[in-house]
Design an enzyme around this catalytic site. Structure first.
Site, PDB file in Angstrom:
ATOM      1  N   ASP A 203       0.846  -1.197   0.046  1.00  0.00           N
ATOM      2  CA  ASP A 203       0.197  -0.144   0.049  1.00  0.00           C
ATOM      3  C   ASP A 203       0.856   1.169   0.117  1.00  0.00           C
ATOM      4  OD1 ASP A 203      -2.780   1.031   0.385  1.00  0.00           O
ATOM      5  OD2 ASP A 203      -1.887   1.982   2.146  1.00  0.00           O
ATOM      6  N   GLU A 260      14.290 -14.354  -0.225  1.00  0.00           N
ATOM      7  CA  GLU A 260      14.597 -15.452   0.387  1.00  0.00           C
ATOM      8  C   GLU A 260      13.314 -16.544   0.770  1.00  0.00           C
ATOM      9  OE1 GLU A 260      15.303 -15.981   5.109  1.00  0.00           O
ATOM     10  OE2 GLU A 260      16.088 -14.159   4.306  1.00  0.00           O
TER      11      GLU A 260
HETATM   12  C1  NOJ Z   1      -4.643   2.953  -0.841  1.00  0.00           C
HETATM   13  C2  NOJ Z   1      -5.768   1.812  -0.386  1.00  0.00           C
HETATM   14  O1  NOJ Z   1      -6.119   1.104  -1.778  1.00  0.00           O
HETATM   15  C3  NOJ Z   1      -6.825   2.711  -0.010  1.00  0.00           C
HETATM   16  O2  NOJ Z   1      -8.068   2.124   0.205  1.00  0.00           O
HETATM   17  C4  NOJ Z   1      -6.231   3.558   1.252  1.00  0.00           C
HETATM   18  O3  NOJ Z   1      -7.269   4.340   1.556  1.00  0.00           O
HETATM   19  C5  NOJ Z   1      -5.053   4.133   1.158  1.00  0.00           C
HETATM   20  N1  NOJ Z   1      -4.223   3.566   0.235  1.00  0.00           N
HETATM   21  C6  NOJ Z   1      -4.418   4.760   2.213  1.00  0.00           C
HETATM   22  O4  NOJ Z   1      -3.854   3.508   2.851  1.00  0.00           O
END
Ligand code: NOJ
Length: 530
Positions: A203, A260
């Site tokens: 993310d 790994e």
């Molecule tokens: C991207 C994620 O897909 C989204 O749902 C989220 O709100 C933001 N990143 C922040 O983590």
């Protein structure tokens, strides 16, 4: 299913499970890991190779799980670690790989690290986050804005310092210049690798590194009250807060752990520029794939869809994770005009993305040709909508998966966490499985054709001459022609012997005449030979 050659993701197709809305086995209105396990056979039947599960960790609940309070546990809402182990086991028995989300850019403000950082400004956790003094007039340290509206800084009254959050104030950004943070995440990665995950969707991989001097971003246009949070965000040139070159240093460290355990690393990037996006995979030292989100938010603009997709494909080849729909954007069927027109266009585009190499992803419900769900204003849950008057928010793409026409569309026994209008039977898995020509049947057939004709993902791409609104390519003994334009298109195939093996829309008939192909409007066809 893909065979066990390394790297395993070559030729694979992914499927995003938005866990809160997939299936509720526990009966509390929130989707859970056991619900995912019970529906693994749907994924196998559809023909995908890997499932990406969105965050199921304990969370503050301010951003639907993307505000984590414990990175090595399962939230009680979503089940237990035992449920997770069972899910992995049963997925693997079926030949399905499992990818989990990891959220390194920020934690929850309720994470013990942040709590300790606030409690004790001189303690070891203070530097896990990013703190700055106010400007002399008391205002935030620079002009950075949050993705979700408002400034990216919040004043912490006890210390009188601001902390940085590229998202909600409840999502403080971690300080990746602190080696202790790096060590924490190495442990977290190892924890999930040992439990058998096959990869991570990282993310906000584009955000972890910040400008060391925290300079202002240049402002590109004035900001008005009518602007949605993403428009305000786009009003700045993000030279200093995101997409920094030194993002990659962090993930080069992750690479050695990933290697790994032989797990996949997929970066979420925000840039729509193929050159910038491709840096995440270019050196081969950080990520395997880059989630290219642009097709997931672009509107129906045939020439732009063709040129940008083609540019990304040429620039990044097998390194792209293609996304047409996900839990952050309006579903493609709605973006592309809705109804049958939207469904036809979505399938035409998906077929193109599935022919470009890399790893295409299907978002739950995309295979059903779903439009955005209808959520009443009083039921909106996404903070983007609830905290910014009039903003669209992301709830439309997050309503529950319609399995059948039973109560709550078969999602679970009680009203789902995100209350929405029930889907009609024609939108459900149960009905579409019975109907040849349903979006579900067409998606399934598309994946079957990919398996039967691996040239489509493994042979070099040779672009054929075509109109700007058409993408035409040959890969070995496969030709793919995506005519996104509003009129029929004719393409020279360069030789005879081709037959139409797949058409993205049932109502369309493509004709091969010698070495020429005539494709109807807004249709993608796959031709094979031999
Ligand atoms: C991207 C994620 O897909 C989204 O749902 C989220 O709100 C933001 N990143 C922040 O983590």
């Amino acid at each position: 299913m893909v065979t066990n050659h390394a790297p395993w993701h070559r030729g694979a197709v992914g499927y995003e499970v938005y866990v809160r809305s997939f299936a509720d086995a526990s009966g509390d209105g929130i989707g859970d890991l056991e619900g995912v396990r019970r529906h693994l056979d749907h994924l196998v039947w559809l023909g995908v190779d890997a499932v990406w599960i969105t965050p199921f960790y304990p969370s503050g609940g301010f951003d639907a799980g993307y505000d984590v309070t414990d990175y090595t546990a399962v939230s009680a809402q979503h089940g237990t670690l035992e449920d997770f182990d069972r899910l992995i086991d049963e997925a693997h028995q079926r030949g399905l790989r499992v990818l989990v989300d990891i959220v390194p850019n920020h934690s929850s403000h309720l994470h013990p690290w942040f709590q300790a950082a606030v409690e004790d400004p001189d303690g070891q956790y203070r530097d896990y986050y990013i703190w700055r003094d106010p400007k002399p007039d008391g205002s935030p340290p620079n002009n950075w804005v949050s993705h979700f509206g408002g400034p990216a800084w919040t004043l912490e009254p006890r210390s009188g310092q601001y902390y940085l959050h590229l998202f909600l104030p409840e999502q403080p950004d971690l300080n990746w210049t602190n080696p202790a943070v790096r060590r924490e995440f190495e442990q977290i990665l190892r924890f999930w690798c040992k439990r058998g995950v096959d990869g991570f969707r990282v993310d906000v991989a584009y955000g972890v590194a910040k400008d060391p001097e925290f300079r202002d971003n240049p402002q590109l246009m004035p900001i008005t009250y009518a602007m949605e949070p993403n428009e305000v965000f786009e009003a700045f040139d993000h030279l200093h807060d995101i997409e920094q070159d030194h993002n990659l240093e962090v993930f080069e460290e992750w690479r050695s752990i990933a290697s790994e355990y032989d797990v996949l690393l997929i970066a979420e990037v925000r840039t729509d520029d193929p050159d910038r996006a491709s840096r995440y995979t270019a050196a081969g030292t950080a990520f395997d794939l880059v989630f290219y989100l642009w097709p997931g938010w672009a509107p129906w603009d045939p020439a732009l869809l063709v040129s940008r997709t083609r540019a990304m494909c040429d620039r990044c080849r097998d390194g792209v994770a293609w996304v047409l729909d996900n839990h952050d954007q309006s579903r493609s069927v709605s973006r592309y005009g809705g109804g049958e027109v939207g469904r036809q266009r979505s399938l035409a585009m998906m077929t193109l993305l599935a022919s470009l190499g890399g790893m295409p992803f299907i978002y739950q419900g995309q295979e059903l040709g779903l439009e955005d769900g209808q959520v009443a204003t009083a039921d909106l849950a996404d903070p983007v909508a609830t905290r910014n008057a009039g903003a669209t928010g992301r709830d439309g793409s997050r309503t529950v998966m319609p399995w059948d026409d039973g109560p709550n569309n078969g999602f679970g026994p009680v009203t789902p966490w995100l209350n929405a209008t029930t889907r009609p039977p024609a939108d459900t898995v149960a009905e579409q499985r019975k109907r040849p020509g349903s979006p579900l049947s067409i998606h399934r057939r598309l994946l079957e054709v990919r398996r039967d004709h691996p040239d489509i993902w493994q042979e070099p791409i040779q672009w054929l001459e075509s109109e700007p609104t058409t993408a035409a390519l040959r890969r070995g003994e496969v030709v793919v022609v995506a005519n996104l334009g509003p009129e029929s298109a004719e393409v020279e195939l360069g030789g005879p012997g081709w037959k139409v093996t797949f058409t993205s829309w049932q109502g369309s008939v493509a004709r091969v005449d010698g070495d020429r192909l005539l494709v109807p409007m807004e249709t993608t066809v796959i031709l094979t030979r031999g």
